[in-house]
Design a protein around this motif. Structure first.
Motif, PDB file in Angstrom:
ATOM      1  N   VAL A 139     -11.173   7.969  -9.299  1.00 23.62           N
ATOM      2  CA  VAL A 139     -12.561   8.066  -8.966  1.00 23.62           C
ATOM      3  C   VAL A 139     -13.510   7.475  -9.864  1.00 23.62           C
ATOM      4  O   VAL A 139     -14.497   6.716  -9.641  1.00 23.62           O
ATOM      5  N   LYS A 140     -13.143   7.413 -11.245  1.00 22.18           N
ATOM      6  CA  LYS A 140     -14.097   6.699 -12.359  1.00 22.18           C
ATOM      7  C   LYS A 140     -14.199   5.313 -11.982  1.00 22.18           C
ATOM      8  O   LYS A 140     -15.109   4.499 -12.137  1.00 22.18           O
ATOM      9  N   GLU A 141     -13.070   4.615 -11.695  1.00 20.40           N
ATOM     10  CA  GLU A 141     -12.827   3.346 -11.506  1.00 20.40           C
ATOM     11  C   GLU A 141     -13.550   2.652 -10.037  1.00 20.40           C
ATOM     12  O   GLU A 141     -14.460   1.954 -10.098  1.00 20.40           O
ATOM     13  N   ILE A 142     -13.534   3.519  -9.142  1.00 16.67           N
ATOM     14  CA  ILE A 142     -14.112   3.472  -7.954  1.00 16.67           C
ATOM     15  C   ILE A 142     -15.716   3.356  -8.130  1.00 16.67           C
ATOM     16  O   ILE A 142     -16.543   2.644  -7.464  1.00 16.67           O
ATOM     17  N   ALA A 143     -16.354   4.525  -8.736  1.00 14.42           N
ATOM     18  CA  ALA A 143     -17.542   4.767  -9.163  1.00 14.42           C
ATOM     19  C   ALA A 143     -18.153   3.459  -9.838  1.00 14.42           C
ATOM     20  O   ALA A 143     -19.262   3.108  -9.625  1.00 14.42           O
ATOM     21  N   ALA A 144     -17.552   3.118 -10.878  1.00 13.32           N
ATOM     22  CA  ALA A 144     -17.979   2.038 -11.714  1.00 13.32           C
ATOM     23  C   ALA A 144     -18.410   0.861 -10.932  1.00 13.32           C
ATOM     24  O   ALA A 144     -19.243   0.269 -11.168  1.00 13.32           O
ATOM     25  N   ARG A 145     -17.574   0.544  -9.841  1.00 10.53           N
ATOM     26  CA  ARG A 145     -18.055  -0.599  -8.850  1.00 10.53           C
ATOM     27  C   ARG A 145     -19.372  -0.365  -8.140  1.00 10.53           C
ATOM     28  O   ARG A 145     -19.657  -1.270  -7.626  1.00 10.53           O
ATOM     29  N   GLN A 146     -19.665   0.875  -8.168  1.00  6.13           N
ATOM     30  CA  GLN A 146     -21.084   0.975  -7.569  1.00  6.13           C
ATOM     31  C   GLN A 146     -22.067   1.446  -8.450  1.00  6.13           C
ATOM     32  O   GLN A 146     -23.170   1.855  -8.165  1.00  6.13           O
ATOM     33  N   LEU A 151     -19.956   5.037  -0.902  1.00  3.67           N
ATOM     34  CA  LEU A 151     -19.143   5.785  -2.136  1.00  3.67           C
ATOM     35  C   LEU A 151     -17.882   6.606  -1.191  1.00  3.67           C
ATOM     36  O   LEU A 151     -16.861   6.512  -1.694  1.00  3.67           O
ATOM     37  N   VAL A 152     -18.522   7.549  -0.630  1.00  3.37           N
ATOM     38  CA  VAL A 152     -17.482   8.555   0.184  1.00  3.37           C
ATOM     39  C   VAL A 152     -16.196   7.695   0.931  1.00  3.37           C
ATOM     40  O   VAL A 152     -15.190   8.225   0.870  1.00  3.37           O
ATOM     41  N   LEU A 153     -16.943   6.816   1.683  1.00  2.00           N
ATOM     42  CA  LEU A 153     -15.635   6.457   2.476  1.00  2.00           C
ATOM     43  C   LEU A 153     -14.612   5.503   1.342  1.00  2.00           C
ATOM     44  O   LEU A 153     -13.421   5.311   1.818  1.00  2.00           O
TER      45      LEU A 153
END
Length: 448
Positions: free
Chosen positions: A230-237, A180-182
């Motif tokens: 950030v919401k879109e990146i997180a949703a993919r995880q 997530l962080v990277l």
């Protein structure tokens, strides 16, 4: 950037589709996809976008108290222009380009209630006075191992945080969640939302991000798009973040601190910096005084939700009164004397739930008002929690009344915006007043 330059970028990056977006009053991105074929004509002639986005609340419930749009107007299209200089590639949607839109009236003037246009208008006034404003935002936000479906199934209770425990500045926790962080560290800069820093904060699954400084409108673009990205990146995880100001009464709130400074037109000199004793120019002191003087009247915009006021309580790393201090994290306004580039002011009242365009607009307007009126700040506060400074508004209803009645807000932001924004906050208060909360059920259900 002109259309021909954009066309070349679209070809070079094998763009197949275009995503367009604009932010509403609550800071929610509203938008749609269009084809490449539609894009050229939309750039040249503009396009329509239903003005209902300024006629409903954050829950997509129609207002009954605004004049701009409603059943009485038939919810027509607002006219939009694509802001070509906001071009971005979406790293997590290959083949997709993104642009923000600006709203204009039928005669081509900036729409007075649209958040990006409100900020543009205040920035233009700063330019007339000889200043180039720079801003950057810092956000704190919590991650959960939840989805939109699980949140609702659990009624937003008993949620599983990304990690347990209180691990501020934890290298271990960030490394354990390196995927997530990277992705944030790599994909956000590729989306033109570069970070100056990212670290865990104090609380389960909470992070703080410092977004790179930029000129005011570009900085607001980055801050608003950061939250969406950030919401879109997180949703993919299969994760979901919250930018609520205070999601849990037992944990610290989430800030949205705004750093700001004024530079000359050539963008080479930080006008807040001085080599004289104290390290703060007279201009910087006038700006601070303007923030202090106008802060209570503008709180409704800086703290725009019912929940915002659950964060501004004593001892919670958030301000509770109208104070300023030198490198002081208990005050609403923190002056940071430093070098030629780093001297700045931090508005600590703002939470992560801000609409960045509007919060930056009112902060800049307040500071410029102090400069125009040559206001002088009172002596700096040492411990804001122990002092007797005027208390900031305690809830959204009180803050909204002050905002609606503010002559300063009307002078800098315009009557149309003040009336519209105040009406949306009055609506928000009415919705809360009708709600029956868990606290009320637990306190009164059996005992009264």
């Amino acid at each position: 950037m002109n259309l021909e330059e954009v066309r070349k970028l679209l070809e070079q990056n094998a763009i197949k589709r275009i995503k367009l977006g604009a932010y509403d009053i609550d800071g929610t991105l509203r938008g749609k996809y269009i084809s490449k074929e539609k894009f050229d004509s939309a750039v040249q002639s503009g396009l329509g976008f239903c003005d209902v986005i300024f006629g409903w609340d954050i829950g997509v419930v129609l207002y009954d108290n605004v004049r701009f749009t409603g059943w009485h107007t038939g919810y027509p299209d607002a006219h939009c222009r694509i802001a070509l200089d906001t071009f971005r590639l979406i790293p997590w949607e290959p083949g997709t380009a993104f642009f923000l839109m600006d709203f204009v009236t039928r005669d081509g003037q900036a729409l007075p209630i649209a958040p990006r246009q409100v900020l543009q208008r205040v920035v233009a006034r700063a330019g007339e006075l000889g200043y180039t404003p720079y801003f950057s935002a810092e956000f704190e936000f919590f991650f959960f191992r939840e989805t939109p479906d699980s949140l609702r199934a659990k009624n937003f209770r008993g949620l599983t945080p990304l990690t347990p425990g209180m691990f501020g500045y934890s290298v271990l926790r960030a490394s354990a969640n390196a995927d997530l962080v990277l992705q944030m560290l790599d994909q956000l800069p590729a989306f033109n939302c570069a970070l100056e820093g990212l670290h865990t904060e104090t609380g389960p699954g909470v992070y703080e991000a410092a977004i790179a400084v930029d000129e005011a409108v570009a900085a607001a673009d980055k801050a608003a798009l950061f939250k969406t990205a950030v919401k879109e990146i997180a949703a993919r995880q299969n994760l979901i973040p919250t930018f609520m100001a205070k999601w849990n009464p037992d944990l610290p709130g989430s800030s949205g601190h705004l750093h700001q400074s004024l530079w000359d037109h050539g963008k080479t000199h930080n006008l807040f910096h001085t080599t004289e004793a104290g390290g703060m120019s007279a201009l910087m002191q006038h700006y601070i005084a303007g923030l202090v003087t106008n802060l209570s009247e503008l709180t409704a915009v800086i703290c725009p939700t019912i929940n915002s006021y659950k964060r501004t309580v004593p001892g919670a790393w958030a301000p509770i009164n109208v104070t300023w201090g030198i490198d002081n994290r208990t005050t609403a306004i923190r002056a940071i004397p430093g070098g030629t580039k780093s001297t700045r002011i931090e508005l600590r009242l703002a939470g992560a739930d801000i609409n960045p365009y509007l919060a930056m607009a009112v902060s800049l307007a307040a500071g410029l008002d102090g400069i125009e009126r040559r206001l002088a700040p009172a002596p700096p506060t040492v411990d804001a929690y122990a002092g007797d400074a005027p208390r900031l508004p305690r809830n959204l209803a009180a803050a909204t009344q002050l905002f609606r009645e503010s002559a300063m807000a009307r002078r800098w932001l315009g009557d149309d915006f003040v009336d519209h924004f105040a009406a949306t906050r009055e609506w928000e208060v009415r919705q809360f007043e009708k709600a029956v909360t868990d606290w009320e059920l637990a306190r009164y259900f059996e005992s009264v």
